[in-house]
Design an enzyme around this catalytic site. Structure first.
Site, mmCIF file in Angstrom:
data_model
loop_
_atom_site.group_PDB
_atom_site.id
_atom_site.type_symbol
_atom_site.label_atom_id
_atom_site.label_comp_id
_atom_site.label_asym_id
_atom_site.label_seq_id
_atom_site.Cartn_x
_atom_site.Cartn_y
_atom_site.Cartn_z
ATOM 1 N N ARG A 66 20.332 52.576 41.045
ATOM 2 C CA ARG A 66 21.641 51.951 41.329
ATOM 3 C C ARG A 66 22.653 53.040 41.691
ATOM 4 O O ARG A 66 23.555 52.831 42.489
ATOM 5 C CB ARG A 66 22.107 51.140 40.111
ATOM 6 C CG ARG A 66 21.122 50.037 39.709
ATOM 7 C CD ARG A 66 21.489 49.391 38.395
ATOM 8 N NE ARG A 66 21.468 50.341 37.285
ATOM 9 C CZ ARG A 66 21.867 50.046 36.046
ATOM 10 N NH1 ARG A 66 22.297 48.828 35.758
ATOM 11 N NH2 ARG A 66 21.812 50.968 35.097
ATOM 12 N N SER A 89 24.494 43.875 26.760
ATOM 13 C CA SER A 89 25.101 42.633 27.284
ATOM 14 C C SER A 89 24.057 41.527 27.448
ATOM 15 O O SER A 89 24.331 40.352 27.122
ATOM 16 C CB SER A 89 25.840 42.889 28.598
ATOM 17 O OG SER A 89 25.027 43.568 29.520
ATOM 18 N N HIS A 115 20.396 57.608 29.572
ATOM 19 C CA HIS A 115 20.017 56.188 29.511
ATOM 20 C C HIS A 115 18.994 55.984 28.409
ATOM 21 O O HIS A 115 18.185 56.874 28.140
ATOM 22 C CB HIS A 115 19.434 55.708 30.847
ATOM 23 C CG HIS A 115 19.501 54.222 30.993
ATOM 24 N ND1 HIS A 115 18.521 53.399 30.514
ATOM 25 C CD2 HIS A 115 20.460 53.430 31.511
ATOM 26 C CE1 HIS A 115 18.861 52.139 30.759
ATOM 27 N NE2 HIS A 115 20.039 52.128 31.358
ATOM 28 N N HIS A 152 28.169 51.451 27.014
ATOM 29 C CA HIS A 152 27.548 50.495 27.951
ATOM 30 C C HIS A 152 28.466 50.398 29.186
ATOM 31 O O HIS A 152 28.766 51.396 29.816
ATOM 32 C CB HIS A 152 27.352 49.174 27.198
ATOM 33 C CG HIS A 152 26.491 48.158 27.890
ATOM 34 N ND1 HIS A 152 25.650 48.438 28.931
ATOM 35 C CD2 HIS A 152 26.348 46.816 27.674
ATOM 36 C CE1 HIS A 152 25.023 47.324 29.318
ATOM 37 N NE2 HIS A 152 25.444 46.322 28.578
#
Ligand code: HAX
Length: 444
Positions: free
Chosen positions: A328, A242, A319, A272
């Site tokens: 996170r 993104s 990842h 994603h």
């Protein structure tokens, strides 16, 4: 807002001068090599981009202008009586590189609350014309794209603005887009899931609380969750799909609306941002397959193995850069341990965390067996009453706007050029391999 703009212009001017000197004095210095595996392998690890807003360490996770998520949760200004940071403060930090004061954050909240009224009517009419069962991310992208009529940059460019001033109307577009994005998102949610009962913005609320309000969730706890959610999803340095797409499209001098929606189309991919809906779908399907209720670890392990055997990925795990559990994820786990430690779904998410990594490790090919941001977020939303999991990536998209659009301001202010890497053919690769073998033969 002028104050923020002036501060940004001052910082950008200083950095632009520094970069000029760096390139002049050290432009030839090599910073890495690229091998054939990387050319075919999604350019993993190739240092070829500059992003000022945040940086990702494989072991430590994301740092926004040097601050980790726990540090931001402590240091960024909060709403009165609130415990989570205001995402507007993170936007300020990413934009100017300094922690904001409470007044500086309030100023941004007030500007967003003012400009949220500026979403033109035709945006809602455009959304009304779409099939209601269209995926919310597609609707979101179309809705924001239809706001492009408002682009001050596109208008200024048509009128012949000088290169050195590009950043100014871009900055204005960014603020208008950020203010309007939650309203467009909430309109889609209410039209799709709440019989089109629309809720207007409240000018007295901060950005995240206003978003919660427009979505029909007015509890303090949901507002707290939104502040946390919109902060932690905002940025993940520049190479993710993104961020990179927004930057790439922006490099052609496409305005903020065109660039950001391009990034959103990438966020809508299941590898994603869409992974957040896939995680909940996968867990609910697993529960169904096992007859409902709390599964055992053994049942989860069998379901994980069956998913892998069917040639599918375990959503929310792995990842491209991280090699440790995503901070996170950890921030959301801490939130859940505090406010909903006994929730069934959240406990299943934690059991999956115990079960999945060793299984992925045992495959011998997954480089990062740990959970990422998307492994946890859906369970928090379900528990707070937002069950419609195909909407979750839109929430991610609203948050991601903060990072990618702060970066777009920097792209313009630094005058970064159109992006144009070199591509090669497999014939070229074969030829290069042959040449290098021949050279080796003659030197040996
Ligand atoms: N489940 C099963 N297999 C996985 C896996 C997972 N969660 N993660 C990686 N793998 C596989 C890859 O598909 C690849 O297999 P092949 O060699 O057969 O192609 C192999 O392991 C090596 O991949 P990798 O180098 O470890 O990972 P990549 O950098 O190629 O991909 C992904 C990173 C995030 C795309 C990957 O881990 C994945 O597909 N995860 C599941 C989807 C997901 O959670 N995406 C969200 C990521 C975070 C994010 O961007 N949020 O928005």
């Amino acid at each position: 807002m002028n104050q923020l703009k002036e501060k940004f212009a001052e910082k950008a001017g200083q950095l632009a001068a520094e970069i000029k000197t760096i390139i002049k004095e050290n432009g030839d210095q090599e910073v890495g090599k690229v091998n054939i595996a990387q050319i075919y392998g999604g350019m993993r690890g190739v240092k070829a981009l500059v992003t000022e807003t945040s940086s990702l360490d494989p072991e430590e996770g994301i740092r926004f202008r040097g601050y980790s998520i726990p540090e931001l949760r402590e240091k960024l200004p909060k709403a009165p009586g609130g415990v989570e940071p205001l995402p507007e403060g993170l936007f300020y930090l990413m934009l100017v590189g300094e922690l904001p004061t409470e007044e500086e954050v309030q100023m941004i909240s007030a500007e967003f609350a003012k400009r949220v009224q500026e979403v033109p009517d035709h945006v809602f009419k455009t959304l009304d014309g779409l099939p209601v069962d269209m995926h919310p991310m597609t609707q979101f992208s179309i809705g924001i794209l239809s706001m492009q009529t408002e682009s001050r940059f596109a208008k200024a460019y048509r009128e012949g603005i000088s290169k050195k001033d590009y950043w100014d109307p871009t900055f204005e577009d960014v603020i208008t887009l950020l203010a309007g994005a939650p309203r467009v998102a909430a309109y889609i949610y209410n039209r799709k899931y709440r019989d089109n009962q629309q809720i207007g913005p409240d000018p007295n609320l901060d950005w995240a609380a206003n978003f919660a309000h427009m979505l029909g969730f007015d509890s303090d706890r949901f507002k707290r969750l939104m502040r946390l959610y919109l902060t932690i999803h905002a940025d993940h340095e520049g190479g993710n799909v993104s961020a990179h797409t927004t930057h790439l499209v922006g490099s052609a001098l496409s305005d903020a609306y065109l660039s950001y929606t391009s990034g959103m189309n990438g966020l809508a991919g299941p590898l994603h941002g869409l992974a957040n809906q896939e995680v909940i779908r996968w867990i609910l399907e697993m529960k169904d397959a096992l007859g409902g209720g709390m599964p055992t670890k053994e049942q989860i392990a069998n379901y994980v193995k069956a998913t892998l055997e069917a040639g599918k990925v375990i959503p929310g795990y792995g990842h491209a850069v991280l090699r440790k559990p995503d901070p996170r994820y950890v921030a959301q786990m801490e939130f859940a341990k505090e406010v909903m430690p006994d929730d069934e779904l959240v406990n299943i998410v934690w059991m999956i965390y115990d079960v999945v990594p060793p299984i992925l490790q045992a495959t011998g090919k997954v480089k990062n067996p740990w959970p990422n941001v998307d492994a946890h977020s859906g369970s928090l939303l379900v528990q707070h009453g937002m069950q419609e999991y195909d909407f979750y990536t839109v929430l991610f998209g609203v948050s991601r706007a903060l990072g990618v659009l702060a970066s777009l301001c920097w792209d313009r202010a630094l005058g970064l050029p159109i992006e144009r890497p070199k591509s090669v053919t497999t014939d070229w690769v074969k030829h290069t391999v042959e040449e290098s073998k021949a050279e080796q033969f003659f030197t040996d």
